[in-house]
Design a protein around this motif. Sequence first.
Motif, PDB file in Angstrom:
ATOM      1  N   GLU A  80       0.843  -1.189   0.000  1.00 45.31           N
ATOM      2  CA  GLU A  80       0.000   0.000   0.000  1.00 45.31           C
ATOM      3  C   GLU A  80       0.884   1.246   0.000  1.00 45.31           C
ATOM      4  OE1 GLU A  80      -2.987   0.159   3.007  1.00 45.31           O
ATOM      5  OE2 GLU A  80      -4.248  -1.348   2.016  1.00 45.31           O
ATOM      6  N   TYR A  81       0.336   2.294  -0.600  1.00 49.12           N
ATOM      7  CA  TYR A  81       1.092   3.547  -0.711  1.00 49.12           C
ATOM      8  C   TYR A  81       0.109   4.710  -0.727  1.00 49.12           C
ATOM      9  CZ  TYR A  81       4.141   7.148  -2.692  1.00 49.12           C
ATOM     10  OH  TYR A  81       4.856   8.313  -2.920  1.00 49.12           O
ATOM     11  N   LEU A  82       0.376   5.736   0.069  1.00 47.31           N
ATOM     12  CA  LEU A  82      -0.458   6.929   0.116  1.00 47.31           C
ATOM     13  C   LEU A  82       0.148   7.977  -0.803  1.00 47.31           C
ATOM     14  CD1 LEU A  82      -3.043   7.833   1.596  1.00 47.31           C
ATOM     15  CD2 LEU A  82      -1.575   8.934   3.300  1.00 47.31           C
ATOM     16  N   ALA A  83      -0.581   8.302  -1.882  1.00 42.89           N
ATOM     17  CA  ALA A  83      -0.049   9.173  -2.929  1.00 42.89           C
ATOM     18  C   ALA A  83      -0.911  10.416  -3.085  1.00 42.89           C
ATOM     19  CB  ALA A  83      -0.005   8.416  -4.254  1.00 42.89           C
ATOM     20  N   SER A  84      -0.324  11.429  -3.697  1.00 41.11           N
ATOM     21  CA  SER A  84      -1.114  12.596  -4.082  1.00 41.11           C
ATOM     22  C   SER A  84      -1.994  12.225  -5.275  1.00 41.11           C
ATOM     23  CB  SER A  84      -0.183  13.754  -4.462  1.00 41.11           C
ATOM     24  OG  SER A  84       0.535  13.427  -5.648  1.00 41.11           O
TER      25      SER A  84
ATOM     26  N   LEU B 241      -2.538   9.105 -10.331  1.00 40.54           N
ATOM     27  CA  LEU B 241      -2.861   8.962 -11.757  1.00 40.54           C
ATOM     28  C   LEU B 241      -1.670   8.405 -12.522  1.00 40.54           C
ATOM     29  CD1 LEU B 241      -4.896  12.242 -12.429  1.00 40.54           C
ATOM     30  CD2 LEU B 241      -5.765   9.895 -12.433  1.00 40.54           C
ATOM     31  N   ARG B 242      -0.479   8.911 -12.201  1.00 39.49           N
ATOM     32  CA  ARG B 242       0.723   8.466 -12.897  1.00 39.49           C
ATOM     33  C   ARG B 242       1.040   7.005 -12.571  1.00 39.49           C
ATOM     34  NH1 ARG B 242       3.663  11.984 -11.002  1.00 39.49           N
ATOM     35  NH2 ARG B 242       4.906  10.843  -9.462  1.00 39.49           N
ATOM     36  N   ILE B 243       0.933   6.642 -11.291  1.00 42.42           N
ATOM     37  CA  ILE B 243       1.236   5.268 -10.878  1.00 42.42           C
ATOM     38  C   ILE B 243       0.227   4.291 -11.478  1.00 42.42           C
ATOM     39  CG2 ILE B 243       1.288   3.706  -8.892  1.00 42.42           C
ATOM     40  CD1 ILE B 243       2.442   6.037  -7.256  1.00 42.42           C
TER      41      ILE B 243
ATOM     42  N   LEU C 265      -3.302   3.604  -2.457  1.00 41.02           N
ATOM     43  CA  LEU C 265      -3.204   2.623  -3.532  1.00 41.02           C
ATOM     44  C   LEU C 265      -2.785   1.272  -2.964  1.00 41.02           C
ATOM     45  CD1 LEU C 265      -1.224   4.802  -6.115  1.00 41.02           C
ATOM     46  CD2 LEU C 265      -3.690   4.422  -6.047  1.00 41.02           C
ATOM     47  N   ARG C 266      -3.363   0.216  -3.519  1.00 39.43           N
ATOM     48  CA  ARG C 266      -2.995  -1.148  -3.122  1.00 39.43           C
ATOM     49  C   ARG C 266      -2.478  -1.870  -4.358  1.00 39.43           C
ATOM     50  NH1 ARG C 266      -4.742  -4.260   1.415  1.00 39.43           N
ATOM     51  NH2 ARG C 266      -4.553  -6.516   1.116  1.00 39.43           N
ATOM     52  N   PHE C 267      -1.307  -2.476  -4.240  1.00 43.61           N
ATOM     53  CA  PHE C 267      -0.661  -3.144  -5.352  1.00 43.61           C
ATOM     54  C   PHE C 267      -0.471  -4.625  -5.049  1.00 43.61           C
ATOM     55  CE2 PHE C 267       1.052   1.097  -4.711  1.00 43.61           C
ATOM     56  CZ  PHE C 267       1.024   1.688  -5.960  1.00 43.61           C
ATOM     57  N   VAL C 268      -0.431  -5.441  -6.084  1.00 42.46           N
ATOM     58  CA  VAL C 268      -0.011  -6.836  -5.973  1.00 42.46           C
ATOM     59  C   VAL C 268       1.204  -6.984  -6.876  1.00 42.46           C
ATOM     60  CG1 VAL C 268      -0.659  -9.251  -6.259  1.00 42.46           C
ATOM     61  CG2 VAL C 268      -2.385  -7.582  -5.567  1.00 42.46           C
TER      62      VAL C 268
ATOM     63  N   ASN D 253       7.761  -7.192  -6.180  1.00 42.84           N
ATOM     64  CA  ASN D 253       8.707  -6.210  -5.637  1.00 42.84           C
ATOM     65  C   ASN D 253       7.971  -4.923  -5.283  1.00 42.84           C
ATOM     66  OD1 ASN D 253      11.138  -7.853  -6.189  1.00 42.84           O
ATOM     67  ND2 ASN D 253      10.563  -7.504  -8.332  1.00 42.84           N
ATOM     68  N   PRO D 254       8.554  -4.095  -4.384  1.00 46.67           N
ATOM     69  CA  PRO D 254       7.910  -2.815  -4.058  1.00 46.67           C
ATOM     70  C   PRO D 254       7.635  -2.016  -5.329  1.00 46.67           C
ATOM     71  CG  PRO D 254       9.764  -3.215  -2.598  1.00 46.67           C
ATOM     72  CD  PRO D 254       9.817  -4.280  -3.647  1.00 46.67           C
ATOM     73  N   PRO D 255       6.389  -1.592  -5.565  1.00 43.86           N
ATOM     74  CA  PRO D 255       6.048  -0.918  -6.818  1.00 43.86           C
ATOM     75  C   PRO D 255       6.563   0.502  -6.909  1.00 43.86           C
ATOM     76  CG  PRO D 255       4.139  -1.023  -5.381  1.00 43.86           C
ATOM     77  CD  PRO D 255       5.222  -1.809  -4.708  1.00 43.86           C
TER      78      PRO D 255
END
Length: 300
Positions: A229-233, A238-240, A258-261, A264-266
């Motif tokens: 998970e990552y807290l983004a602006s 949008l870019r990620i 954002l939650r990723f699967v 490696n760290p996205p």
Amino acid sequence: MPELTTDRVTKHFKNKIAVEQVSLCLREGVYGFLGANGAGKTTLLRMLCGVLKPSAGEIRCNGVPIAKLDGDYRYMLGYLPQDFGYYPDFTARRYLEYLASCKAIPKELAKDRVQEMLRLTGLEADQKSRLKTFSGGMLRRLGIAQALLNDPEILILDEPTSGLDPKERIRFRNIISSLSKSRIIVLSTHIVSDVEFIADEILLMKQGRIIRQGTVPEVTESINGKVWEYLASQEEALRINETQAVSNLKNEGEKVRLRFVSDNPPCEGALPVRPGLEDVYLYHFEEVSEHVEHLERRTL
């Protein structure tokens, strides 16, 4: 208690292998088969029901090949295909009475079984209504009722909640949970929530093979360290989202979680979190979904 086993079961159609070398041992409990469309789930279930014969391998019930058991096996079996046939002008009660006759249920038992199944599936008040007036959810419940008429020891359900709204899916899950004692229930779906809370074991099927099997905790643990998970602006999100496989996106004020699967760290600052069954599904089947969506865009 029944025991259903498959020994290196394979099915091919001309040059296409639909199911390949599947070996299983199923005992009492609920087994949730998860996989993308085209994974081979329906073909495997049809072989378990005896509708299709394997190209290779063998299916046994209590140690005896199901082909030898013949009618005895069919009497043990309840089956709800993805698309089941019905007569639109029949009432619900008449339809179940007709199928009870087809299943050779003694007349003295059939009437009580029909009423019991109508009560169980919440159709008792609609038993005199013609099937052409039924909603999709009511028809799926009727399908479950017909599959249970002979009180089967083995219940096989193929995409049973396809097209149902959330309320109907919850009703279905409650019915299945109430039936899980002293029988084998095999439930094939691509809807994770249908099996996450009721399945004793999860089986992931991909390209005709079982790629993972275990309890929900065991299956989810298999991708531990691969969910982030990552807290983004807003701009960053949008870019990620254009470059990474984002499984979930949630607005939190001016930020986006954002939650990723990913193996490696996205991105820098992403933190590992505990995986869920939906994450497991996305990890194994994401490329299949993307391929399907790509084809659909090209078709459009």
